[in-house]
Design a protein around this motif. Sequence first.
Motif, PDB file in Angstrom:
ATOM      1  N   TYR A  88       4.914 -20.269  31.401  1.00 49.55           N
ATOM      2  CA  TYR A  88       6.138 -19.491  31.596  1.00 49.55           C
ATOM      3  C   TYR A  88       6.205 -18.321  30.614  1.00 49.55           C
ATOM      4  O   TYR A  88       6.613 -17.220  30.978  1.00 49.55           O
ATOM      5  CB  TYR A  88       7.391 -20.366  31.408  1.00 49.55           C
ATOM      6  CG  TYR A  88       7.877 -21.023  32.671  1.00 49.55           C
ATOM      7  CD1 TYR A  88       8.277 -20.272  33.774  1.00 49.55           C
ATOM      8  CD2 TYR A  88       7.956 -22.402  32.769  1.00 49.55           C
ATOM      9  CE1 TYR A  88       8.732 -20.886  34.932  1.00 49.55           C
ATOM     10  CE2 TYR A  88       8.412 -23.022  33.914  1.00 49.55           C
ATOM     11  CZ  TYR A  88       8.797 -22.258  34.991  1.00 49.55           C
ATOM     12  OH  TYR A  88       9.247 -22.861  36.132  1.00 49.55           O
ATOM     13  N   ILE A  89       5.817 -18.556  29.374  1.00 52.57           N
ATOM     14  CA  ILE A  89       5.833 -17.483  28.371  1.00 52.57           C
ATOM     15  C   ILE A  89       4.872 -16.368  28.777  1.00 52.57           C
ATOM     16  O   ILE A  89       5.217 -15.181  28.723  1.00 52.57           O
ATOM     17  CB  ILE A  89       5.484 -18.044  26.980  1.00 52.57           C
ATOM     18  CG1 ILE A  89       6.631 -18.934  26.480  1.00 52.57           C
ATOM     19  CG2 ILE A  89       5.206 -16.915  25.985  1.00 52.57           C
ATOM     20  CD1 ILE A  89       6.299 -19.743  25.244  1.00 52.57           C
TER      21      ILE A  89
ATOM     22  N   GLY B  94       6.224 -14.436  31.733  1.00 54.24           N
ATOM     23  CA  GLY B  94       7.371 -13.595  31.386  1.00 54.24           C
ATOM     24  C   GLY B  94       7.006 -12.228  30.859  1.00 54.24           C
ATOM     25  O   GLY B  94       7.860 -11.354  30.731  1.00 54.24           O
TER      26      GLY B  94
ATOM     27  N   LEU C  22       4.036 -22.857  28.094  1.00 52.05           N
ATOM     28  CA  LEU C  22       3.147 -21.761  27.705  1.00 52.05           C
ATOM     29  C   LEU C  22       2.865 -20.821  28.877  1.00 52.05           C
ATOM     30  O   LEU C  22       2.819 -19.598  28.706  1.00 52.05           O
ATOM     31  CB  LEU C  22       1.848 -22.324  27.135  1.00 52.05           C
ATOM     32  CG  LEU C  22       1.972 -23.087  25.817  1.00 52.05           C
ATOM     33  CD1 LEU C  22       0.643 -23.734  25.446  1.00 52.05           C
ATOM     34  CD2 LEU C  22       2.462 -22.175  24.708  1.00 52.05           C
TER      35      LEU C  22
END
Length: 109
Positions: free
Chosen positions: A62-63, A66, A60
């Motif tokens: 990383y999302i 990003g 989560l």
Amino acid sequence: MSTYVQEPGQDSKNLAAITHVASIFFAFLAPLLVYLMKSDDEFVKSTAKEGLNFAITVLLVYIVLGISVIGVALMPVLWLATVVLYIIAAKTASEGLVYRFPLTWRLVK
């Protein structure tokens, strides 16, 4: 860290440590498989559950990272921190203790 009725066996300690090391390469799949397949071993299941919650939290993050350029630049730092925490968790598991990952959203109860 958790207390158990009896000390986990060496096989349980090894499997728990291997689960954390495998999580470095296979993210949430390693702890998920161990969590589902070793439900009869309380120590291994607890360790896999902690690893699974941590892997989901990292995914989560990383999302969210990003979404922005600065976040993408911070991804290598998150990866390094994740690897270090998994190594600490593997060492702790090999000693027969469940490592509680910091800043982890515990979705799997």
